[in-house]
Design an enzyme around this catalytic site. Structure first.
Site, PDB file in Angstrom:
ATOM      1  N   GLY A   1       0.830  -1.209   0.000  1.00 29.25           N
ATOM      2  CA  GLY A   1       0.000   0.000   0.000  1.00 29.25           C
ATOM      3  C   GLY A   1       0.856   1.247   0.000  1.00 29.25           C
ATOM      4  O   GLY A   1       0.464   2.296   0.526  1.00 29.25           O
TER       5      GLY A   1
ATOM      6  N   THR B   1       1.499   3.294  -2.276  1.00 30.62           N
ATOM      7  CA  THR B   1       0.944   4.432  -3.034  1.00 30.62           C
ATOM      8  C   THR B   1      -0.201   5.121  -2.287  1.00 30.62           C
ATOM      9  O   THR B   1      -0.727   6.125  -2.755  1.00 30.62           O
ATOM     10  CB  THR B   1       0.430   3.964  -4.418  1.00 30.62           C
ATOM     11  OG1 THR B   1      -0.532   2.921  -4.204  1.00 30.62           O
ATOM     12  CG2 THR B   1       1.554   3.458  -5.299  1.00 30.62           C
TER      13      THR B   1
ATOM     14  N   GLN C   1      -2.177   6.809   1.314  1.00 34.76           N
ATOM     15  CA  GLN C   1      -1.850   7.879   2.279  1.00 34.76           C
ATOM     16  C   GLN C   1      -0.778   7.434   3.278  1.00 34.76           C
ATOM     17  O   GLN C   1       0.296   8.034   3.390  1.00 34.76           O
ATOM     18  CB  GLN C   1      -3.118   8.288   3.049  1.00 34.76           C
ATOM     19  CG  GLN C   1      -2.826   9.232   4.217  1.00 34.76           C
ATOM     20  CD  GLN C   1      -4.030   9.542   5.084  1.00 34.76           C
ATOM     21  OE1 GLN C   1      -4.557  10.629   5.011  1.00 34.76           O
ATOM     22  NE2 GLN C   1      -4.457   8.610   5.925  1.00 34.76           N
ATOM     23  N   ASP C   2      -1.056   6.363   4.020  1.00 30.86           N
ATOM     24  CA  ASP C   2      -0.151   5.964   5.106  1.00 30.86           C
ATOM     25  C   ASP C   2       1.168   5.431   4.566  1.00 30.86           C
ATOM     26  O   ASP C   2       2.236   5.683   5.142  1.00 30.86           O
ATOM     27  CB  ASP C   2      -0.808   4.876   5.979  1.00 30.86           C
ATOM     28  CG  ASP C   2      -1.994   5.408   6.749  1.00 30.86           C
ATOM     29  OD1 ASP C   2      -2.364   6.580   6.554  1.00 30.86           O
ATOM     30  OD2 ASP C   2      -2.569   4.647   7.558  1.00 30.86           O
TER      31      ASP C   2
ATOM     32  N   ASP D   1       0.727  -7.762  -5.756  1.00 33.77           N
ATOM     33  CA  ASP D   1      -0.684  -7.602  -5.405  1.00 33.77           C
ATOM     34  C   ASP D   1      -0.983  -8.549  -4.249  1.00 33.77           C
ATOM     35  O   ASP D   1      -0.502  -9.690  -4.249  1.00 33.77           O
ATOM     36  CB  ASP D   1      -1.549  -7.954  -6.620  1.00 33.77           C
ATOM     37  CG  ASP D   1      -2.974  -7.461  -6.451  1.00 33.77           C
ATOM     38  OD1 ASP D   1      -3.414  -6.651  -7.279  1.00 33.77           O
ATOM     39  OD2 ASP D   1      -3.653  -7.885  -5.478  1.00 33.77           O
ATOM     40  N   LEU D   2      -1.746  -8.075  -3.280  1.00 39.81           N
ATOM     41  CA  LEU D   2      -2.048  -8.931  -2.118  1.00 39.81           C
ATOM     42  C   LEU D   2      -2.762 -10.209  -2.534  1.00 39.81           C
ATOM     43  O   LEU D   2      -2.746 -11.197  -1.814  1.00 39.81           O
ATOM     44  CB  LEU D   2      -2.918  -8.183  -1.107  1.00 39.81           C
ATOM     45  CG  LEU D   2      -2.260  -7.137  -0.199  1.00 39.81           C
ATOM     46  CD1 LEU D   2      -3.084  -6.945   1.065  1.00 39.81           C
ATOM     47  CD2 LEU D   2      -0.849  -7.512   0.191  1.00 39.81           C
TER      48      LEU D   2
ATOM     49  N   ALA E   1      -5.026  -2.294   1.155  1.00 39.72           N
ATOM     50  CA  ALA E   1      -6.406  -2.706   1.446  1.00 39.72           C
ATOM     51  C   ALA E   1      -7.373  -2.005   0.502  1.00 39.72           C
ATOM     52  O   ALA E   1      -7.036  -0.959  -0.067  1.00 39.72           O
ATOM     53  CB  ALA E   1      -6.787  -2.329   2.881  1.00 39.72           C
TER      54      ALA E   1
ATOM     55  N   TYR F   1     -14.756  -8.698  -3.121  1.00 40.04           N
ATOM     56  CA  TYR F   1     -13.416  -8.195  -3.426  1.00 40.04           C
ATOM     57  C   TYR F   1     -12.737  -7.648  -2.165  1.00 40.04           C
ATOM     58  O   TYR F   1     -11.568  -7.939  -1.883  1.00 40.04           O
ATOM     59  CB  TYR F   1     -13.501  -7.113  -4.509  1.00 40.04           C
ATOM     60  CG  TYR F   1     -12.180  -6.438  -4.772  1.00 40.04           C
ATOM     61  CD1 TYR F   1     -11.175  -7.089  -5.472  1.00 40.04           C
ATOM     62  CD2 TYR F   1     -11.927  -5.153  -4.279  1.00 40.04           C
ATOM     63  CE1 TYR F   1      -9.940  -6.494  -5.685  1.00 40.04           C
ATOM     64  CE2 TYR F   1     -10.700  -4.541  -4.491  1.00 40.04           C
ATOM     65  CZ  TYR F   1      -9.715  -5.215  -5.193  1.00 40.04           C
ATOM     66  OH  TYR F   1      -8.499  -4.615  -5.393  1.00 40.04           O
TER      67      TYR F   1
ATOM     68  N   THR G   1      -8.132  -1.532  12.542  1.00 39.39           N
ATOM     69  CA  THR G   1      -8.948  -0.315  12.441  1.00 39.39           C
ATOM     70  C   THR G   1     -10.004  -0.189  13.528  1.00 39.39           C
ATOM     71  O   THR G   1     -10.547  -1.202  13.998  1.00 39.39           O
ATOM     72  CB  THR G   1      -9.651  -0.286  11.061  1.00 39.39           C
ATOM     73  OG1 THR G   1     -10.701   0.673  11.086  1.00 39.39           O
ATOM     74  CG2 THR G   1     -10.271  -1.628  10.699  1.00 39.39           C
TER      75      THR G   1
ATOM     76  N   GLU H   1     -12.867   0.610  12.978  1.00 39.89           N
ATOM     77  CA  GLU H   1     -14.125   0.090  12.430  1.00 39.89           C
ATOM     78  C   GLU H   1     -14.471  -1.279  13.031  1.00 39.89           C
ATOM     79  O   GLU H   1     -15.621  -1.704  12.990  1.00 39.89           O
ATOM     80  CB  GLU H   1     -14.042  -0.016  10.903  1.00 39.89           C
ATOM     81  CG  GLU H   1     -14.196   1.304  10.181  1.00 39.89           C
ATOM     82  CD  GLU H   1     -15.585   1.932  10.334  1.00 39.89           C
ATOM     83  OE1 GLU H   1     -16.567   1.295   9.925  1.00 39.89           O
ATOM     84  OE2 GLU H   1     -15.680   3.034  10.873  1.00 39.89           O
TER      85      GLU H   1
ATOM     86  N   LYS I   1     -11.474  -6.912   8.008  1.00 42.52           N
ATOM     87  CA  LYS I   1     -10.357  -6.511   8.868  1.00 42.52           C
ATOM     88  C   LYS I   1     -10.356  -7.313  10.181  1.00 42.52           C
ATOM     89  O   LYS I   1      -9.323  -7.424  10.848  1.00 42.52           O
ATOM     90  CB  LYS I   1     -10.423  -5.010   9.153  1.00 42.52           C
ATOM     91  CG  LYS I   1     -10.004  -4.143   7.959  1.00 42.52           C
ATOM     92  CD  LYS I   1      -8.483  -4.102   7.810  1.00 42.52           C
ATOM     93  CE  LYS I   1      -8.031  -3.116   6.766  1.00 42.52           C
ATOM     94  NZ  LYS I   1      -6.584  -2.955   6.694  1.00 42.52           N
TER      95      LYS I   1
END
Ligand code: NAP
Ligand code: F7E
Length: 360
Positions: free
Chosen positions: A10, A12, A14-15, A64-65, A88, A101, A133, A135, A161
């Site tokens: 990941g 590319t 934000q984190d 790719d994961l 993710a 997906y 997360t 969430e 998650k």
């Protein structure tokens, strides 16, 4: 001197982009896994790739994961000290439209990475960070959510998650991998994906001010979140892996605001007065005072915020606020950036982006 090697999935996002900068400053050799896309997806890391001082320190690999061969190949080649799994399908709303997906990438993708560590014989060398997360708490079971609060996921994103959280713990217990979960509450920045609510608001208001759009449509503006800054939080991801043992940590500011408050504070920062009226789907905000010289595209009574059914989710997480006592105590951490500094940074960046759009 031997430098530590890290893989970031990941990269590319934000984190991923903030963590890459952070680790490079700490003299790590950073390997990012980037998926193939038909259009450019590297805008958040181009500045790192092009920085000459990071030559031979920053590498990108296609992977790719969902393609476990690609993961095993990269992990075997790099033999990393640390892996940060940030990849993710991370949009909660979209996960209701792409449940299968989302589950494949977020759940099986995490399993693929952990198994690749084992298959490469690196279970005693490579530390693993899983991007868990808030969430997971969904329908909250405690007023403030800590590592001990029971989970109650309310979306395909959150359930995917949940699997990732548990498989991380499982590989820790079964194979003694140093595998930890950072349970991060919402964190934002000028690099936040454009369809997440804070960024949608700062982009939307910037475009209205520059006459590029007339009105911003939002969903549940009464939703409450604990928002931090992504630059602040990636340091925590690193600290989680530097702790003496693998463990799970909540990372949060412990402060809570509504989406409506976030909108109000953005307008306040811009020195534009608005008034809210109506209820439910008929609620809206209009402009009642502003500096006409500074904002020539605005008008008094212009409706700038409307509520649209389209942005409500089938199952809404209404109320999240973290209890980060464990991280504060054991990792010696406290958040540095408050909501007002976050809003200033995001608004300034998006105002500048809109200004450039007009000049094009
Ligand atoms: P983000 O900006 O959406 O980035 C997600 C990254 O995952 C992107 O680089 C994306 O690549 C990549 N990706 C998606 N599917 C992939 C696949 N099949 N294989 C490889 N890469 C794939 O997310 P973020 O905000 O940085 O969040 C990072 C992680 O933390 C995510 O796992 C998220 O679920 C979790 N998290 C985020 C927050 C938050 O508030 N930001 C809070 C808690 C947890 P493309 O660029 O090609 O799309
Ligand atoms: O929504 C409400 C929406 O999409 C925040 C991800 O990074 O953080 C993020 O998930 C709230 C929700 O983030 C709009 O209904 C109102 O209640 O910015 P969001 P999220 O769903 O909290 C967690 C911790 C993650 O792990 C995720 O990966 O705002 N809301 N109106 C809206 N949300 C969006 N996106 N768009 C609206 O127009």
């Amino acid at each position: 001197m031997k430098f530590k090697k890290a893989i970031i999935t990941g990269i590319t996002g934000q984190d991923g982009s903030y963590l890459a900068e952070f680790l490079l400053k700490k003299k790590y050799i950073v390997h990012g896994i980037k998926r193939k896309s038909s259009s450019f997806n590297s805008s958040r890391i181009d500045h790192i790739y092009e920085n000459k001082s990071y030559k031979n320190k920053f590498f990108l690999h296609y992977g790719d994961l969902l393609d476990s061969n690609s993961l095993t190949k990269i992990i075997r080649k790099v033999s990393p000290d640390e892996i940060y799994n940030f990849a993710a399908q991370s949009h909660v709303g979209v996960s209701f439209e792409l449940p299968n997906y989302t589950s494949q990438v977020n759940s099986i993708g995490t399993l693929n990475l952990l198994q690749a560590i084992n298959d490469c014989g690196l279970s005693q060398k490579t530390k693993f960070y899983q991007a868990s997360t808030s969430e997971l708490y969904g329908e909250i079971q405690e007023k403030r959510q800590s590592e001990k609060t029971p989970f109650y996921p309310k979306s395909p994103y959150a359930t995917s998650k949940l699997f990732a959280y548990w498989i991380t713990k499982n590989y820790r217990e079964s194979y003694k991998i140093f595998a930890s979960n950072g349970i991060l509450f919402n964190h934002e920045s000028p690099r936040r994906g454009e369809t997440f609510v804070t960024r949608k608001i700062t982009i939307g208001l910037s475009r209205i001010i520059h006459g590029l759009e007339k009105c911003l449509n939002l969903g549940n503006i009464y939703s409450l979140r604990d928002w931090g800054h992504a630059r602040d939080y990636v340091e925590m991801c690193w600290k989680v892996l530097q702790f003496q043992k693998p463990d799970d940590f909540v990372i949060a500011t412990e402060k809570q605001y509504s989406v409506k408050f976030f909108v109000d504070q953005c307008f306040k920062y811009l020195k534009i007065k608005i008034r809210w009226s109506g209820k439910g789907l008929n609620e809206y905000a209009k402009i009642i005072d502003f500096d006409k010289k500074k904002y020539p595209n605005l008008k008094i009574n212009m409706v700038v915020i409307k509520i649209s059914k389209k942005y409500f989710r089938p199952n809404e997480v209404n109320n999240l606020i973290g209890n980060a006592n464990k991280a504060k105590k054991l990792l010696k951490w406290k958040p540095k950036i408050n909501i007002h500094q976050l809003i200033k940074e995001m608004m300034d960046a998006d105002l500048e982006n809109s200004r450039k759009l007009i000049l094009r």
